[in-house]
Scaffold this motif. Structure first.
Motif, PDB file in Angstrom:
ATOM      1  N   GLN A   1       0.838  -1.195   0.000  1.00 27.93           N
ATOM      2  CA  GLN A   1       0.000   0.000   0.000  1.00 27.93           C
ATOM      3  C   GLN A   1       0.876   1.248   0.000  1.00 27.93           C
ATOM      4  O   GLN A   1       1.901   1.277   0.665  1.00 27.93           O
ATOM      5  N   VAL A   2       0.446   2.255  -0.762  1.00 29.44           N
ATOM      6  CA  VAL A   2       1.176   3.517  -0.844  1.00 29.44           C
ATOM      7  C   VAL A   2       0.256   4.643  -0.400  1.00 29.44           C
ATOM      8  O   VAL A   2      -0.906   4.702  -0.813  1.00 29.44           O
ATOM      9  N   GLN A   3       0.755   5.498   0.447  1.00 28.69           N
ATOM     10  CA  GLN A   3       0.028   6.704   0.818  1.00 28.69           C
ATOM     11  C   GLN A   3       0.710   7.905   0.166  1.00 28.69           C
ATOM     12  O   GLN A   3       1.928   8.068   0.272  1.00 28.69           O
ATOM     13  N   LEU A   4      -0.082   8.707  -0.518  1.00 31.52           N
ATOM     14  CA  LEU A   4       0.427   9.902  -1.195  1.00 31.52           C
ATOM     15  C   LEU A   4      -0.156  11.134  -0.512  1.00 31.52           C
ATOM     16  O   LEU A   4      -1.374  11.227  -0.339  1.00 31.52           O
ATOM     17  N   VAL A   5       0.710  12.059  -0.160  1.00 33.72           N
ATOM     18  CA  VAL A   5       0.255  13.268   0.525  1.00 33.72           C
ATOM     19  C   VAL A   5       0.768  14.484  -0.227  1.00 33.72           C
ATOM     20  O   VAL A   5       1.988  14.693  -0.332  1.00 33.72           O
ATOM     21  N   GLU A   6      -0.161  15.276  -0.750  1.00 36.37           N
ATOM     22  CA  GLU A   6       0.199  16.490  -1.473  1.00 36.37           C
ATOM     23  C   GLU A   6       0.305  17.674  -0.524  1.00 36.37           C
ATOM     24  O   GLU A   6      -0.355  17.730   0.512  1.00 36.37           O
ATOM     25  N   SER A   7       1.130  18.628  -0.907  1.00 42.79           N
ATOM     26  CA  SER A   7       1.252  19.882  -0.172  1.00 42.79           C
ATOM     27  C   SER A   7       1.703  20.972  -1.136  1.00 42.79           C
ATOM     28  O   SER A   7       2.114  20.681  -2.259  1.00 42.79           O
ATOM     29  N   SER A  17       3.506  31.894  -9.143  1.00 35.21           N
ATOM     30  CA  SER A  17       4.018  30.523  -9.182  1.00 35.21           C
ATOM     31  C   SER A  17       3.698  29.796  -7.884  1.00 35.21           C
ATOM     32  O   SER A  17       3.569  30.421  -6.821  1.00 35.21           O
ATOM     33  N   LEU A  18       3.592  28.489  -7.994  1.00 37.00           N
ATOM     34  CA  LEU A  18       3.466  27.601  -6.842  1.00 37.00           C
ATOM     35  C   LEU A  18       4.233  26.329  -7.153  1.00 37.00           C
ATOM     36  O   LEU A  18       4.362  25.934  -8.324  1.00 37.00           O
ATOM     37  N   ARG A  19       4.689  25.668  -6.101  1.00 42.56           N
ATOM     38  CA  ARG A  19       5.339  24.371  -6.252  1.00 42.56           C
ATOM     39  C   ARG A  19       4.616  23.364  -5.384  1.00 42.56           C
ATOM     40  O   ARG A  19       4.596  23.506  -4.148  1.00 42.56           O
ATOM     41  N   LEU A  20       4.034  22.377  -6.024  1.00 41.55           N
ATOM     42  CA  LEU A  20       3.363  21.312  -5.299  1.00 41.55           C
ATOM     43  C   LEU A  20       4.333  20.167  -5.052  1.00 41.55           C
ATOM     44  O   LEU A  20       5.204  19.891  -5.881  1.00 41.55           O
ATOM     45  N   SER A  21       4.154  19.504  -3.918  1.00 43.37           N
ATOM     46  CA  SER A  21       4.935  18.324  -3.587  1.00 43.37           C
ATOM     47  C   SER A  21       3.994  17.158  -3.302  1.00 43.37           C
ATOM     48  O   SER A  21       2.892  17.361  -2.795  1.00 43.37           O
ATOM     49  N   CYS A  22       4.466  15.974  -3.611  1.00 41.90           N
ATOM     50  CA  CYS A  22       3.723  14.751  -3.323  1.00 41.90           C
ATOM     51  C   CYS A  22       4.693  13.788  -2.659  1.00 41.90           C
ATOM     52  O   CYS A  22       5.601  13.278  -3.310  1.00 41.90           O
ATOM     53  N   ALA A  23       4.500  13.574  -1.371  1.00 45.90           N
ATOM     54  CA  ALA A  23       5.367  12.694  -0.612  1.00 45.90           C
ATOM     55  C   ALA A  23       4.692  11.339  -0.436  1.00 45.90           C
ATOM     56  O   ALA A  23       3.498  11.269  -0.102  1.00 45.90           O
ATOM     57  N   ALA A  24       5.456  10.287  -0.632  1.00 40.07           N
ATOM     58  CA  ALA A  24       4.905   8.941  -0.531  1.00 40.07           C
ATOM     59  C   ALA A  24       5.439   8.230   0.690  1.00 40.07           C
ATOM     60  O   ALA A  24       6.586   8.450   1.106  1.00 40.07           O
ATOM     61  N   GLY A  26       5.044   4.144   2.721  1.00 40.00           N
ATOM     62  CA  GLY A  26       4.519   2.789   2.638  1.00 40.00           C
ATOM     63  C   GLY A  26       5.211   1.934   1.606  1.00 40.00           C
ATOM     64  O   GLY A  26       5.254   0.718   1.719  1.00 40.00           O
ATOM     65  N   ARG A  27       5.711   2.551   0.563  1.00 37.66           N
ATOM     66  CA  ARG A  27       6.401   1.808  -0.475  1.00 37.66           C
ATOM     67  C   ARG A  27       7.157   2.808  -1.328  1.00 37.66           C
ATOM     68  O   ARG A  27       6.710   3.929  -1.516  1.00 37.66           O
ATOM     69  N   THR A  28       8.280   2.390  -1.866  1.00 37.49           N
ATOM     70  CA  THR A  28       9.041   3.290  -2.715  1.00 37.49           C
ATOM     71  C   THR A  28       8.299   3.582  -4.022  1.00 37.49           C
ATOM     72  O   THR A  28       7.643   2.712  -4.590  1.00 37.49           O
ATOM     73  N   LEU A  29       8.434   4.818  -4.459  1.00 36.76           N
ATOM     74  CA  LEU A  29       7.825   5.230  -5.721  1.00 36.76           C
ATOM     75  C   LEU A  29       8.761   5.038  -6.902  1.00 36.76           C
ATOM     76  O   LEU A  29       8.392   5.335  -8.036  1.00 36.76           O
ATOM     77  N   SER A  30       9.958   4.549  -6.619  1.00 39.44           N
ATOM     78  CA  SER A  30      11.021   4.602  -7.627  1.00 39.44           C
ATOM     79  C   SER A  30      10.690   3.835  -8.891  1.00 39.44           C
ATOM     80  O   SER A  30      11.271   4.117  -9.941  1.00 39.44           O
ATOM     81  N   ARG A  31       9.765   2.858  -8.810  1.00 37.27           N
ATOM     82  CA  ARG A  31       9.432   2.099 -10.016  1.00 37.27           C
ATOM     83  C   ARG A  31       8.105   2.509 -10.629  1.00 37.27           C
ATOM     84  O   ARG A  31       7.658   1.912 -11.594  1.00 37.27           O
ATOM     85  N   TYR A  32       7.474   3.531 -10.051  1.00 36.70           N
ATOM     86  CA  TYR A  32       6.189   3.978 -10.572  1.00 36.70           C
ATOM     87  C   TYR A  32       6.364   5.165 -11.511  1.00 36.70           C
ATOM     88  O   TYR A  32       7.109   6.108 -11.213  1.00 36.70           O
ATOM     89  N   ASN A  74      13.658  10.411  -6.329  1.00 37.33           N
ATOM     90  CA  ASN A  74      13.363   9.065  -5.834  1.00 37.33           C
ATOM     91  C   ASN A  74      14.004   8.810  -4.472  1.00 37.33           C
ATOM     92  O   ASN A  74      13.483   8.015  -3.685  1.00 37.33           O
ATOM     93  N   ALA A  75      15.106   9.461  -4.192  1.00 37.86           N
ATOM     94  CA  ALA A  75      15.743   9.288  -2.889  1.00 37.86           C
ATOM     95  C   ALA A  75      14.854   9.826  -1.772  1.00 37.86           C
ATOM     96  O   ALA A  75      14.882   9.320  -0.646  1.00 37.86           O
ATOM     97  N   LYS A  76      14.066  10.842  -2.089  1.00 40.52           N
ATOM     98  CA  LYS A  76      13.150  11.431  -1.101  1.00 40.52           C
ATOM     99  C   LYS A  76      11.733  10.898  -1.265  1.00 40.52           C
ATOM    100  O   LYS A  76      10.827  11.317  -0.533  1.00 40.52           O
ATOM    101  N   ASN A  77      11.532  10.015  -2.228  1.00 39.14           N
ATOM    102  CA  ASN A  77      10.198   9.459  -2.469  1.00 39.14           C
ATOM    103  C   ASN A  77       9.165  10.563  -2.693  1.00 39.14           C
ATOM    104  O   ASN A  77       8.054  10.512  -2.164  1.00 39.14           O
ATOM    105  N   THR A  78       9.560  11.553  -3.469  1.00 35.04           N
ATOM    106  CA  THR A  78       8.729  12.745  -3.649  1.00 35.04           C
ATOM    107  C   THR A  78       8.676  13.152  -5.118  1.00 35.04           C
ATOM    108  O   THR A  78       9.672  13.053  -5.833  1.00 35.04           O
TER     109      THR A  78
END
Length: 123
Positions: A1-7, A17-24, A26-32, A74-78
């Protein structure tokens, strides 16, 4: 299971301008392959941008090309969405997504969604 949290959403004037972030978690995002979608009031959710697992390929809706940039660490899963030259029509809830399968910007299957972050652009 992966949880994604936007900010990073908020209120900004047109042209800003704005910069959105999505932090994951529960599981690495590196292959998604990852992406951003948005949904304005009364409209369907629409694809905004996508990025391959390596970051080597990016994909954009015509409406945001040249103004938005998707990137990932990918190192930050973001995953990030840098939004420049914002317009009032960019106002929407922005969602992060992890693709189970991505063919192109109209053909894909989503595995996970984030809860969304509001972006409001005033004129």
């Amino acid at each position: 299971q992966v949880q994604l949290v936007e900010s990073g959403g908020g209120l900004v004037q047109a042209g800003g301008s704005l910069r959105l972030s999505c932090a994951a978690s529960g599981r690495t995002l590196s292959r998604y392959t990852m992406g951003w979608f948005r949904q304005a009031p009364g409209k369907e959710r629409e694809f905004v941008a996508g990025i391959s697992w390596s970051g080597g390929s990016t994909y954009y809706a015509d409406s945001v090309k040249g103004r938005f940039t998707i990137s990932r660490d990918n190192a930050k899963n973001t995953v990030y969405l840098q939004m420049n030259s914002l317009k009032p029509e960019d106002t929407a809830v922005y969602y992060c997504a992890a693709f189970r399968r991505f063919v192109d910007i109209t053909t894909y299957v989503i595995d996970y969604w984030g809860q969304g972050t509001q972006v409001t652009v005033s004129s």
